[in-house]
Design an enzyme around this catalytic site. Structure first.
Site, PDB file in Angstrom:
ATOM      1  N   PHE A 123      47.322  -0.751 -22.507  1.00  0.00           N
ATOM      2  CA  PHE A 123      47.597   0.127 -21.367  1.00  0.00           C
ATOM      3  C   PHE A 123      49.081   0.033 -21.053  1.00  0.00           C
ATOM      4  O   PHE A 123      49.565  -1.000 -20.597  1.00  0.00           O
ATOM      5  CB  PHE A 123      46.773  -0.235 -20.132  1.00  0.00           C
TER       6      PHE A 123
ATOM      7  N   ASP B 117      55.481  -5.665 -22.939  1.00  0.00           N
ATOM      8  CA  ASP B 117      55.193  -4.994 -21.671  1.00  0.00           C
ATOM      9  C   ASP B 117      54.672  -6.068 -20.718  1.00  0.00           C
ATOM     10  O   ASP B 117      53.509  -6.453 -20.761  1.00  0.00           O
ATOM     11  CB  ASP B 117      54.157  -3.889 -21.895  1.00  0.00           C
TER      12      ASP B 117
ATOM     13  N   LYS C 145      55.958  -3.235 -11.171  1.00  0.00           N
ATOM     14  CA  LYS C 145      55.020  -3.810 -10.190  1.00  0.00           C
ATOM     15  C   LYS C 145      55.671  -4.820  -9.253  1.00  0.00           C
ATOM     16  O   LYS C 145      56.363  -4.436  -8.321  1.00  0.00           O
ATOM     17  CB  LYS C 145      53.809  -4.398 -10.912  1.00  0.00           C
TER      18      LYS C 145
HETATM   19  N1  PXG Z   1      52.079  -1.375 -18.416  1.00  0.00           N
HETATM   20  C1  PXG Z   1      51.108  -2.184 -17.968  1.00  0.00           C
HETATM   21  C2  PXG Z   1      50.788  -3.428 -18.715  1.00  0.00           C
HETATM   22  C3  PXG Z   1      50.403  -1.842 -16.803  1.00  0.00           C
HETATM   23  O1  PXG Z   1      49.442  -2.647 -16.368  1.00  0.00           O
HETATM   24  C4  PXG Z   1      51.760   0.160 -16.635  1.00  0.00           C
HETATM   25  C5  PXG Z   1      52.409  -0.237 -17.793  1.00  0.00           C
HETATM   26  C6  PXG Z   1      52.171   1.437 -15.973  1.00  0.00           C
HETATM   27  O2  PXG Z   1      52.759   1.214 -14.743  1.00  0.00           O
HETATM   28  P1  PXG Z   1      52.871   2.394 -13.655  1.00  0.00           P
HETATM   29  O3  PXG Z   1      53.763   1.845 -12.605  1.00  0.00           O
HETATM   30  O4  PXG Z   1      53.435   3.569 -14.357  1.00  0.00           O
HETATM   31  O5  PXG Z   1      51.466   2.651 -13.170  1.00  0.00           O
HETATM   32  C7  PXG Z   1      50.736  -0.639 -16.140  1.00  0.00           C
HETATM   33  C8  PXG Z   1      50.009  -0.182 -14.922  1.00  0.00           C
HETATM   34  C9  PXG Z   1      46.594   2.527 -11.893  1.00  0.00           C
HETATM   35  C10 PXG Z   1      46.607   1.323 -12.730  1.00  0.00           C
HETATM   36  O6  PXG Z   1      45.817   3.419 -12.148  1.00  0.00           O
HETATM   37  C11 PXG Z   1      47.770   0.820 -13.242  1.00  0.00           C
HETATM   38  C12 PXG Z   1      47.723  -0.306 -14.058  1.00  0.00           C
HETATM   39  C13 PXG Z   1      46.522  -0.898 -14.332  1.00  0.00           C
HETATM   40  C14 PXG Z   1      45.368  -0.379 -13.811  1.00  0.00           C
HETATM   41  C15 PXG Z   1      45.394   0.743 -13.019  1.00  0.00           C
HETATM   42  O7  PXG Z   1      47.338   2.614 -10.939  1.00  0.00           O
HETATM   43  N2  PXG Z   1      48.796  -0.841 -14.659  1.00  0.00           N
END
Ligand code: PXG
Length: 400
Positions: free
Chosen positions: A141, A226, A255
């Site tokens: 993800f 990441d 985050k």
């Molecule tokens: N990389 C990782 C490992 C993450 O967990 C992102 C990138 C993307 O980040 P942004 O700020 O663009 O959301 C994440 C985000 C959600 C959600 O729907 C987001 C994450 C995990 C679960 C749900 O907001 N992680």
């Protein structure tokens, strides 16, 4: 209709249905606690997917936010501002890296890393124009832009959103032989999460990250971690790669970088890679704005001075031991590192969603990932007694 029902109904009418939240409407939060519009208090076990590691409204971070908001909020990058330079220097020092490129969201940081790696491939490694390949892992993800969902193996994220971006190869997570086979002369980078958060807190085999580091060195390929979810103390090390001393070439952060108060993200890395960008090739209106930088500077100081990383390690162990002591046939596994933990359930009477709903009644807010896993990732400022409160609630819900 209760106020909760009213607000949820309104949200469902006017907000696109790209989420399916638990039926709770939060109005206020402080530290590890959130309060809903009915006045019910909950312990936050999600921390906005690790964005709220400092706890809600950390007094020092909020103070920095207010003070900077009174002075200067946004300039765009057309002008210098007095917060960006100091923040970059401090963040680079914390990461033991040379340079920083500021953005706003995690997905933007990942997009930035992809562009940086491709450019390095063409300018330094000598990959033929537009042949650059990035290797990534199944069940990753990294966000939800059209390029990033190209890397996804979850149909939900892709169906109806093609055509996709060329230049990626997907290999199984944790499989070092697959990485070796995937790397060819055009490969510029291996992009990977040190722990797969959204996939359900999946850990690679021990030694995987350091083996990937060695392989990338041998083959002249950039290693990109990441650390958007795992970084900044969450797993009991400042960065998750430090569990294996597998320092990457580029690292994506987001985050918790904003101290739970503001969106800010970054790619940190070497001068050799990030130094290749020329004016205009990449950027963002709000990236590096003085408000975000000032907040993030204070968030990083709090992270270090309050030893949030050490707390994650110590209190993560307490939570893990507690979760492992829960007597419930349906629990398949408790896993994770630091305060990034998950309980996976076997098929049985409860779905993960139902467990979350039952925990909500007990004043604990968690979120399921997929049908089988519940994640436990409270703010790192949590106290031991509050950890025990989580464990007691989980026992009450699962042992009956
Ligand atoms: N990389 C990782 C490992 C993450 O967990 C992102 C990138 C993307 O980040 P942004 O700020 O663009 O959301 C994440 C985000 C959600 C959600 O729907 C987001 C994450 C995990 C679960 C749900 O907001 N992680």
């Amino acid at each position: 209709m209760t106020r909760t029902e009213q607000i949820i109904k309104q949200t469902e009418i006017y907000s696109a249905h790209n989420y399916k939240p638990l039926p709770v409407v939060i109005a206020e939060a402080k530290g590890v606690y959130m309060t809903d519009v009915e006045g019910k208090r909950y312990l936050d076990c999600l921390s906005a997917y690790s964005a709220v590691s400092h706890g809600h409204g950390h007094p020092r971070v909020l103070k920095a936010l207010h003070e900077q908001a009174d002075k200067l909020v946004v300039t765009s990058r057309a002008f210098h501002n007095d917060q960006l330079g100091p923040w970059c220097r401090e963040l680079a020092a914390l990461c033991d890296m040379e340079m920083v490129l500021p953005m706003n969201t995690g997905a933007e940081a990942v997009e930035t890393a992809i562009k940086a790696a491709r450019k390095w491939g063409y300018k330094v490694k000598g990959v033929p124009k537009y042949k650059a390949k990035i290797v990534c892992c199944a069940d990753n993800f990294h966000g939800r832009t059209t390029t990033i969902v190209t890397m996804s193996t979850d149909e939900l994220y892709k169906e109806d959103f093609g055509p996709f971006t060329p230049g990626f190869e997907i290999i199984p997570y944790g499989d070092i032989d697959a990485l070796e086979k995937a790397i060819d002369d055009d490969t510029v980078a291996f992009l990977v999460e040190p722990i797969q958060g959204e996939a359900g807190v999946r850990l690679p085999p021990d030694g995987y990250l350091s083996a990937a580091r060695r392989l990338c060195n041998e083959k002249n390929v950039l290693l990109i971690f990441d650390e958007i979810q795992t970084g900044l103390g969450r797993t009991g090390k400042l960065f998750c790669w430090q569990h294996e001393d597998a320092k990457p070439d580029l690292m994506c952060l987001g985050k918790a970088l904003g101290g739970g108060c503001i969106p800010i993200s970054a790619v940190v890395g070497s001068q050799e890679v990030l130094g290749l960008f020329r004016p205009g090739e990449h950027g963002s209106t709000f990236g590096g704005m003085p408000l975000s930088c000032a907040v993030s500077r204070e968030a990083l100081r709090v992270l270090v001075e309050d030893d949030l990383t050490g707390r994650a390690e110590k209190l993560g162990k307490r939570l893990r031991d507690g979760l492992e002591s829960v007597q419930c046939e349906q629990i398949k596994e408790v896993r994770g590192k630091g305060l990034l933990l998950a309980v996976e359930f076997k098929p049985g009477p409860r779905t993960a969603r139902q467990v979350c709903e039952a925990l909500q009644d007990e004043g604990i807010l968690c979120k399921e990932t997929h049908e089988t896993t519940v994640r436990f990732a409270p703010p790192l400022v949590i106290e031991p007694e509050q950890i025990d409160q989580i464990i007691a609630a989980v026992k009450k819900v699962l042992e009956n």
